[in-house]
Structure formats: C-alpha cells, structure tokens
Design a protein around this motif. Structure first.
Motif, PDB file in Angstrom:
ATOM      1  N   HIS A  33     -13.579 -22.757  21.000  1.00 25.29           N
ATOM      2  CA  HIS A  33     -13.627 -24.197  21.291  1.00 25.29           C
ATOM      3  C   HIS A  33     -12.484 -24.866  20.520  1.00 25.29           C
ATOM      4  O   HIS A  33     -12.486 -24.861  19.288  1.00 25.29           O
ATOM      5  CB  HIS A  33     -14.985 -24.772  20.856  1.00 25.29           C
ATOM      6  CG  HIS A  33     -15.254 -26.151  21.384  1.00 25.29           C
ATOM      7  ND1 HIS A  33     -16.520 -26.664  21.485  1.00 25.29           N
ATOM      8  CD2 HIS A  33     -14.445 -27.139  21.844  1.00 25.29           C
ATOM      9  CE1 HIS A  33     -16.474 -27.893  21.977  1.00 25.29           C
ATOM     10  NE2 HIS A  33     -15.222 -28.203  22.199  1.00 25.29           N
ATOM     11  N   VAL A  46     -10.579 -28.010  19.372  1.00 29.00           N
ATOM     12  CA  VAL A  46     -10.641 -29.458  19.176  1.00 29.00           C
ATOM     13  C   VAL A  46      -9.551 -29.900  18.201  1.00 29.00           C
ATOM     14  O   VAL A  46      -8.716 -30.757  18.503  1.00 29.00           O
ATOM     15  CB  VAL A  46     -12.021 -29.889  18.601  1.00 29.00           C
ATOM     16  CG1 VAL A  46     -12.116 -31.412  18.522  1.00 29.00           C
ATOM     17  CG2 VAL A  46     -13.162 -29.314  19.408  1.00 29.00           C
ATOM     18  N   THR A  47      -9.560 -29.310  16.985  1.00 34.51           N
ATOM     19  CA  THR A  47      -8.736 -29.789  15.873  1.00 34.51           C
ATOM     20  C   THR A  47      -7.239 -29.723  16.188  1.00 34.51           C
ATOM     21  O   THR A  47      -6.768 -28.773  16.818  1.00 34.51           O
ATOM     22  CB  THR A  47      -9.033 -28.942  14.615  1.00 34.51           C
ATOM     23  OG1 THR A  47     -10.443 -28.941  14.409  1.00 34.51           O
ATOM     24  CG2 THR A  47      -8.338 -29.484  13.387  1.00 34.51           C
ATOM     25  N   SER A  61     -10.787 -34.458  10.816  1.00 28.31           N
ATOM     26  CA  SER A  61     -12.078 -35.170  10.795  1.00 28.31           C
ATOM     27  C   SER A  61     -12.115 -36.270  11.850  1.00 28.31           C
ATOM     28  O   SER A  61     -13.163 -36.556  12.432  1.00 28.31           O
ATOM     29  CB  SER A  61     -12.299 -35.792   9.412  1.00 28.31           C
ATOM     30  OG  SER A  61     -12.350 -34.777   8.442  1.00 28.31           O
ATOM     31  N   PHE A  70      -6.212 -24.179  13.724  1.00 32.29           N
ATOM     32  CA  PHE A  70      -7.426 -23.621  13.082  1.00 32.29           C
ATOM     33  C   PHE A  70      -8.488 -23.218  14.101  1.00 32.29           C
ATOM     34  O   PHE A  70      -9.680 -23.459  13.878  1.00 32.29           O
ATOM     35  CB  PHE A  70      -8.051 -24.625  12.096  1.00 32.29           C
ATOM     36  CG  PHE A  70      -7.102 -25.180  11.072  1.00 32.29           C
ATOM     37  CD1 PHE A  70      -6.335 -24.336  10.278  1.00 32.29           C
ATOM     38  CD2 PHE A  70      -6.976 -26.557  10.893  1.00 32.29           C
ATOM     39  CE1 PHE A  70      -5.466 -24.850   9.334  1.00 32.29           C
ATOM     40  CE2 PHE A  70      -6.109 -27.078   9.943  1.00 32.29           C
ATOM     41  CZ  PHE A  70      -5.341 -26.218   9.161  1.00 32.29           C
ATOM     42  N   THR A 108     -10.941 -20.882  15.743  1.00 32.32           N
ATOM     43  CA  THR A 108     -11.654 -19.608  15.572  1.00 32.32           C
ATOM     44  C   THR A 108     -11.660 -18.845  16.890  1.00 32.32           C
ATOM     45  O   THR A 108     -11.907 -19.427  17.951  1.00 32.32           O
ATOM     46  CB  THR A 108     -13.103 -19.899  15.116  1.00 32.32           C
ATOM     47  OG1 THR A 108     -13.046 -20.564  13.864  1.00 32.32           O
ATOM     48  CG2 THR A 108     -13.920 -18.618  14.986  1.00 32.32           C
ATOM     49  N   THR A 113     -16.572 -31.730   8.081  1.00 34.65           N
ATOM     50  CA  THR A 113     -16.716 -31.533   6.625  1.00 34.65           C
ATOM     51  C   THR A 113     -18.040 -32.142   6.137  1.00 34.65           C
ATOM     52  O   THR A 113     -18.655 -32.964   6.825  1.00 34.65           O
ATOM     53  CB  THR A 113     -15.561 -32.204   5.849  1.00 34.65           C
ATOM     54  OG1 THR A 113     -15.691 -33.624   5.999  1.00 34.65           O
ATOM     55  CG2 THR A 113     -14.201 -31.759   6.336  1.00 34.65           C
ATOM     56  N   GLU A 155     -18.427 -34.285   3.891  1.00 34.49           N
ATOM     57  CA  GLU A 155     -18.292 -35.745   3.748  1.00 34.49           C
ATOM     58  C   GLU A 155     -18.568 -36.426   5.095  1.00 34.49           C
ATOM     59  O   GLU A 155     -19.237 -37.464   5.155  1.00 34.49           O
ATOM     60  CB  GLU A 155     -16.884 -36.111   3.253  1.00 34.49           C
ATOM     61  CG  GLU A 155     -16.568 -35.686   1.825  1.00 34.49           C
ATOM     62  CD  GLU A 155     -16.273 -34.191   1.670  1.00 34.49           C
ATOM     63  OE1 GLU A 155     -16.020 -33.519   2.699  1.00 34.49           O
ATOM     64  OE2 GLU A 155     -16.309 -33.680   0.536  1.00 34.49           O
ATOM     65  N   ASN A 214     -21.333 -39.214   6.292  1.00 31.18           N
ATOM     66  CA  ASN A 214     -21.014 -40.427   7.078  1.00 31.18           C
ATOM     67  C   ASN A 214     -21.924 -40.521   8.303  1.00 31.18           C
ATOM     68  O   ASN A 214     -22.430 -41.595   8.639  1.00 31.18           O
ATOM     69  CB  ASN A 214     -19.557 -40.404   7.566  1.00 31.18           C
ATOM     70  CG  ASN A 214     -18.555 -40.571   6.441  1.00 31.18           C
ATOM     71  OD1 ASN A 214     -18.930 -40.851   5.307  1.00 31.18           O
ATOM     72  ND2 ASN A 214     -17.278 -40.393   6.743  1.00 31.18           N
TER      73      ASN A 214
HETATM   74  C1  LIG Z   1     -13.209 -21.440   8.912  1.00 31.24           C
HETATM   75  C2  LIG Z   1     -12.841 -22.581   9.817  1.00 31.24           C
HETATM   76  C3  LIG Z   1     -13.012 -22.453  11.189  1.00 31.24           C
HETATM   77  C4  LIG Z   1     -12.633 -23.493  12.045  1.00 31.24           C
HETATM   78  N1  LIG Z   1     -12.763 -23.299  13.408  1.00 31.24           N
HETATM   79  C5  LIG Z   1     -12.393 -24.307  14.242  1.00 31.24           C
HETATM   80  C6  LIG Z   1     -12.508 -24.130  15.687  1.00 31.24           C
HETATM   81  O1  LIG Z   1     -12.958 -23.099  16.178  1.00 31.24           O
HETATM   82  N2  LIG Z   1     -12.123 -25.156  16.473  1.00 31.24           N
HETATM   83  C7  LIG Z   1     -11.626 -26.317  15.981  1.00 31.24           C
HETATM   84  O2  LIG Z   1     -11.302 -27.190  16.768  1.00 31.24           O
HETATM   85  N3  LIG Z   1     -11.490 -26.517  14.640  1.00 31.24           N
HETATM   86  C8  LIG Z   1     -11.859 -25.526  13.769  1.00 31.24           C
HETATM   87  N4  LIG Z   1     -11.726 -25.696  12.406  1.00 31.24           N
HETATM   88  C9  LIG Z   1     -11.132 -26.925  11.894  1.00 31.24           C
HETATM   89  C10 LIG Z   1     -12.170 -27.873  11.321  1.00 31.24           C
HETATM   90  O3  LIG Z   1     -12.933 -28.444  12.352  1.00 31.24           O
HETATM   91  C11 LIG Z   1     -11.427 -28.925  10.479  1.00 31.24           C
HETATM   92  O4  LIG Z   1     -10.844 -28.237   9.396  1.00 31.24           O
HETATM   93  C12 LIG Z   1     -12.358 -30.018   9.976  1.00 31.24           C
HETATM   94  O5  LIG Z   1     -12.821 -30.821  11.021  1.00 31.24           O
HETATM   95  C13 LIG Z   1     -11.665 -30.920   8.916  1.00 31.24           C
HETATM   96  O6  LIG Z   1     -10.411 -31.343   9.353  1.00 31.24           O
HETATM   97  P1  LIG Z   1      -9.128 -31.152   8.398  1.00 31.24           P
HETATM   98  O7  LIG Z   1      -9.127 -29.739   7.932  1.00 31.24           O
HETATM   99  O8  LIG Z   1      -7.956 -31.641   9.143  1.00 31.24           O
HETATM  100  O9  LIG Z   1      -9.438 -32.056   7.139  1.00 31.24           O
HETATM  101  P2  LIG Z   1      -9.121 -33.646   7.025  1.00 31.24           P
HETATM  102  O10 LIG Z   1      -9.753 -34.365   8.152  1.00 31.24           O
HETATM  103  O11 LIG Z   1      -7.664 -33.826   6.788  1.00 31.24           O
HETATM  104  O12 LIG Z   1      -9.917 -34.016   5.709  1.00 31.24           O
HETATM  105  C14 LIG Z   1      -9.385 -33.868   4.387  1.00 31.24           C
HETATM  106  C15 LIG Z   1     -10.426 -34.390   3.405  1.00 31.24           C
HETATM  107  O13 LIG Z   1     -10.633 -35.790   3.630  1.00 31.24           O
HETATM  108  C16 LIG Z   1     -12.017 -36.042   3.843  1.00 31.24           C
HETATM  109  N5  LIG Z   1     -12.204 -37.106   4.825  1.00 31.24           N
HETATM  110  C17 LIG Z   1     -11.526 -37.303   5.986  1.00 31.24           C
HETATM  111  N6  LIG Z   1     -11.983 -38.390   6.610  1.00 31.24           N
HETATM  112  C18 LIG Z   1     -12.997 -38.880   5.853  1.00 31.24           C
HETATM  113  C19 LIG Z   1     -13.892 -39.993   5.961  1.00 31.24           C
HETATM  114  N7  LIG Z   1     -13.863 -40.826   7.028  1.00 31.24           N
HETATM  115  N8  LIG Z   1     -14.813 -40.191   4.979  1.00 31.24           N
HETATM  116  C20 LIG Z   1     -14.878 -39.355   3.917  1.00 31.24           C
HETATM  117  N9  LIG Z   1     -14.051 -38.299   3.746  1.00 31.24           N
HETATM  118  C21 LIG Z   1     -13.131 -38.065   4.700  1.00 31.24           C
HETATM  119  C22 LIG Z   1     -12.568 -34.726   4.389  1.00 31.24           C
HETATM  120  O14 LIG Z   1     -13.978 -34.630   4.215  1.00 31.24           O
HETATM  121  C23 LIG Z   1     -11.789 -33.717   3.563  1.00 31.24           C
HETATM  122  O15 LIG Z   1     -12.414 -33.567   2.311  1.00 31.24           O
HETATM  123  C24 LIG Z   1     -12.107 -24.690  11.524  1.00 31.24           C
HETATM  124  C25 LIG Z   1     -11.961 -24.833  10.133  1.00 31.24           C
HETATM  125  C26 LIG Z   1     -12.315 -23.805   9.287  1.00 31.24           C
HETATM  126  C27 LIG Z   1     -12.169 -23.974   7.801  1.00 31.24           C
END
Ligand SMILES: Cc1cc2nc3c(=O)[nH]c(=O)nc-3n(C[C@H](O)[C@H](O)[C@H](O)COP(=O)(O)OP(=O)(O)OC[C@H]3O[C@@H](n4cnc5c(N)ncnc54)[C@H](O)[C@@H]3O)c2cc1C
Length: 390
Positions: free
Chosen positions: A126, A128-129, A135, A159, A161, A367, A369, A373
């Motif tokens: 899937h 999305v990211t 986030s 990212f 999977t 996440t 966090e 929310n």
């Molecule tokens: C092992 C693994 C598997 C994954 N598999 C998939 C997949 O199959 N498909 C897919 O689409 N994605 C996948 N992801 C990606 C995952 O969905 C994102 O890493 C996640 O949504 C967070 O986005 P980011 O890493 O860009 O962090 P960011 O959004 O950049 O966040 C950075 C920090 O800021 C905080 N933050 C951001 N916004 C807010 C807010 N409004 N309030 C409070 N805190 C906030 C976050 O909590 C975090 O601590 C995977 C990630 C991992 C680690």
C-alpha cells in the motif's frame, strides 16, 4: 507455571494459534533476510498455511477469520518465528492492502486479485507516504489526472513495505489538488504496469526481513476500472485499512514480547550474583513485574480493539490505543530485557532484536504522536464545552 491471563479464544482459534506457532518455529527461523528468493519461498509456504489471506472470506480463497482470530494468528507468528520483519510484511500485505480490496473492491476486482493474494502467489503493498507527505497524508503530491476512461499517474512514494517484491500496489493519489479528505483516490496498479518503477531499497536497523523501497510513477496509465472504491474515497479506504492494521498487525509484537519476557524470567532465575539469583533483588523483580503489567495491559487493549472491529465499531480510538499501547510496551520491554541480561543483552540476540524491531512500530501506521492527535480529535478536546448555566 503459566503467569499470563489468556484471552478466551474459541477452540478453533486455539487450534489455529498452535498450528501457526509450530509453523513459525519450523519455517520462520534463522536470520531475518530481505533476500527476494528466500522471502518469496517463505511467503509461498505461509500462503499454503492460509496466512496470507486469513481474514479474507472463504469465497475469495481466504480463511474467513474474524479480527480477534486474525490478531491471534499474528501473535502466533511473532511468538513462534524469529523473523519479525517477515511477519510484519505479511501483516502489511493482509491488513493494509488485501482487506481494502475485500471491503471496497468490485466483484471483478475481488475475483481478479484475491485468490492469488490469499494463496501466497501474489504479494501486495500500500503506497501512501511521499517525500513531502508523511504524517500529513492528505497532502499528497502524486497526481492522477483523468483522461477519458483512464488516469495518468505521476509522482513518488517512499518507505513502501513489500515494494521490492510486490505484484500489486494500492496507490493513493490526488485526483483533486488541494482537495483534502475527498481529494484522494486509491488505484490498483499491477507492478508490471508501464511507468511504475521500484527504486532503491532500504537497509533498516529493525524489521530487516521486511523489504522496503521507493516507488515512482511516470506517466503511468491506469484504467478507470482499477479505481478501488470510487473517485475521492481514498482517505476512507486508507483509514479503514489502518483500523485493521493498527489492531491486528500489532499482535506480532505481543507474540515477540511474550517470548522475550519468558526468556528474561528464565535468565533472572538462573543468573547468580552476590551468592543469590538476581531475580531475588527487588530492583530486578519489580522490573519484571512492570514488564508483565505492560504486556498484559497492551494485550487487553489490542483484543478489545479487535472485538470492536468484529462488532462493527467505526471508532478510531480503539485501534489507536491498541497501536500506542503495544508499540510503547514493546520498546520498553526491549530496553528492560537488555538491562536485565547485563552485557549479554547487548550481544546479538532476541532482546536487542526486539528493541530494533519495536522502534519502527512507534512510526509506521501513523506515528504515536499522530495517534494521540486522532484520539484527542475524536474526544473533541479542542472544542469548548458548552456551559449549562442558567
Ligand atoms: C517500518 C516502516 C514501514 C512503513 N511502511 C509503509 C508502507 O507500506 N506504505 C507507506 O505509505 N508508508 C510506509 N511507511 C511510512 C510511514 O507511514 C511514515 O514514516 C509515517 O507516516 C511518518 O511519516 P514521516 O516518516 O515522514 O515522519 P514525519 O511526518 O516527518 O514526522 C516527523 C516527526 O514529527 C511528528 N509530527 C508530524 N506531524 C505532527 C503533528 N501534527 N503533531 C505532532 N507530531 C507531529 C511525528 O510524530 C514525528 O515524530 C513505513 C514506515 C516504517 C518505519
């Protein structure tokens, strides 16, 4: 002596659980590896056991389990196998990609994809990211422009999977720029579609047995018949898949926690210092009791959420609480298990592996966090309470 409170599973779920623990002990052992050939071999074996489509209706090739039984199956995979990454990949396939096809697919889409996804022949991901939308998953830049009875997809995902091994991608793309909740649409895109390329793979510190990569779409033509649900329903598809993922996937961690808790209890009961077993020191025994309490509370929350799904609950609070509780308990249990083993805990072994595999659990599926929310929003904590004064 069994120190655990066991949820009362029905006899079929108990039997299935035991079968999956045995299967995982036999087949999912050895070093975690994202090597595509070994990964595919394990996948096909797991498919034959009915794991790849466990909660898919029997009519489409699945095993027809409910959410409680599906979570129990994931728990058994975590308890029996040492490759948590493999179990994670299977759960991401099942809950984030296959269940949306079950819940939103047309008959034609279900018949086309589900039998192969359940048998272990095909793997799903899937996507999305994006680099600029983690986030903030409603602000996707990958666009899908309609042109007659097809769409043109352009953009990048990161990212993802299972991307290096996937046969089918569920892709979230913006069909209306700046359209927010109703601006996203989900597309079923076979991996061999012209214009879809899988990019670099990641070497993660945890969940190493789960392959992950970027995916790029360059003028990728997707027929309108491959829209999952309807145009504009992407966010609903995504949040429904997260309800399953934030509950059932996290069963894996319960299984691993139980295994590590058992071996940690064994360790403190046999390691002697100052002429006695270290488990006799209160600082050690209280830490074990805290580990047990965290594990049991997280387990109760997870099965409560699974029962909510089976009862048709639409609330996002149960899954978000389950995800929060299990991931935080797993990280803390990993730290405690290392501490209680002393230097041995820092050597390659199940305690440090649990910690490395648990850290990503605070991040994926939204996440922790973001879960807070979501819960706060559902509790309407930002809305002023109406005073009832006369
Ligand atoms: C092992 C693994 C598997 C994954 N598999 C998939 C997949 O199959 N498909 C897919 O689409 N994605 C996948 N992801 C990606 C995952 O969905 C994102 O890493 C996640 O949504 C967070 O986005 P980011 O890493 O860009 O962090 P960011 O959004 O950049 O966040 C950075 C920090 O800021 C905080 N933050 C951001 N916004 C807010 C807010 N409004 N309030 C409070 N805190 C906030 C976050 O909590 C975090 O601590 C995977 C990630 C991992 C680690």
């Amino acid at each position: 002596m069994n120190v655990y409170f066991d949820p009362e599973f029905d006899p079929q779920t108990e039997e299935m659980r035991d079968m999956v623990v045995q299967f995982a002990r036999r087949e999912l052992v050895g070093p975690a590896t994202a090597d595509p050939d070994e990964f595919r071999r394990r996948w096909q074996l797991a498919g034959k056991q009915g794991l790849a489509g466990s909660c898919v209706p029997v009519d489409y090739g699945g095993s027809g389990l409910d959410a409680v039984a599906a979570a129990a199956m994931m728990e058994a995979l975590g308890e029996g196998g040492s490759d948590t990454g493999f179990a994670f990949s299977m759960a991401a396939h099942l809950f984030a990609a296959v269940m949306p096809v079950v819940e939103f697919g047309s008959e034609q889409q279900k018949n086309r994809w589900l039998p192969a996804l359940c048998s272990g022949q095909s793997i799903a991901a899937h996507a999305v990211t994006e680099p600029a939308a983690g986030s903030d998953a409603l602000s996707l830049e990958t666009s899908a422009l309609r042109d007659g009875d097809q769409y043109l997809l352009n953009g990048s995902k990161c990212f993802i999977t299972n991307a290096p091994v996937a046969d089918l991608f569920l892709v979230q793309a913006a069909t209306r720029a700046g359209g927010g909740f109703f601006g996203l649409t989900t597309f079923l895109v076979p991996a061999d579609t012209h214009g879809l390329t899988v990019g670099r793979t990641y070497d993660k510190v945890g969940l190493r047995g789960s392959p992950m990569a970027d995916v790029r779409f360059t003028d990728c033509v997707v027929p309108a018949a491959q829209v999952l649900g309807s145009e504009g329903s992407g966010a609903v598809v995504f949040s429904t898949s997260m309800k399953w993922e934030r509950t059932c996937l996290f069963g894996i961690y319960l299984g691993v926690m139980r295994r590590v808790l058992d071996s940690t209890i064994d360790h403190v009961r046999q390691r002697e210092q100052f002429g006695t077993v270290v488990g006799g020191f209160q600082a050690v025994s209280h830490r074990i009791v805290d580990m047990l309490a965290r594990y049991e509370s997280a387990r109760l929350m997870l099965y409560r959420s699974a029962r909510g799904i089976d009862a048709g609950s639409e609330s996002s609070i149960g899954p978000a609480l389950a995800k929060l509780a299990v991931s935080e308990a797993a990280v803390q249990l990993g730290l405690d298990a290392i501490q209680l083993r002393g230097a041995l805990g820092l050597l390659d072994g199940e305690a440090e592996t649990l910690l490395r595999d648990a850290l990503p659990a605070r991040i994926f599926s939204g996440t922790n966090e973001i879960q807070k929310n979501n819960i706060a929003r559902e509790l309407r904590l930002g809305s002023r309470r109406r005073e009832n004064r006369r």
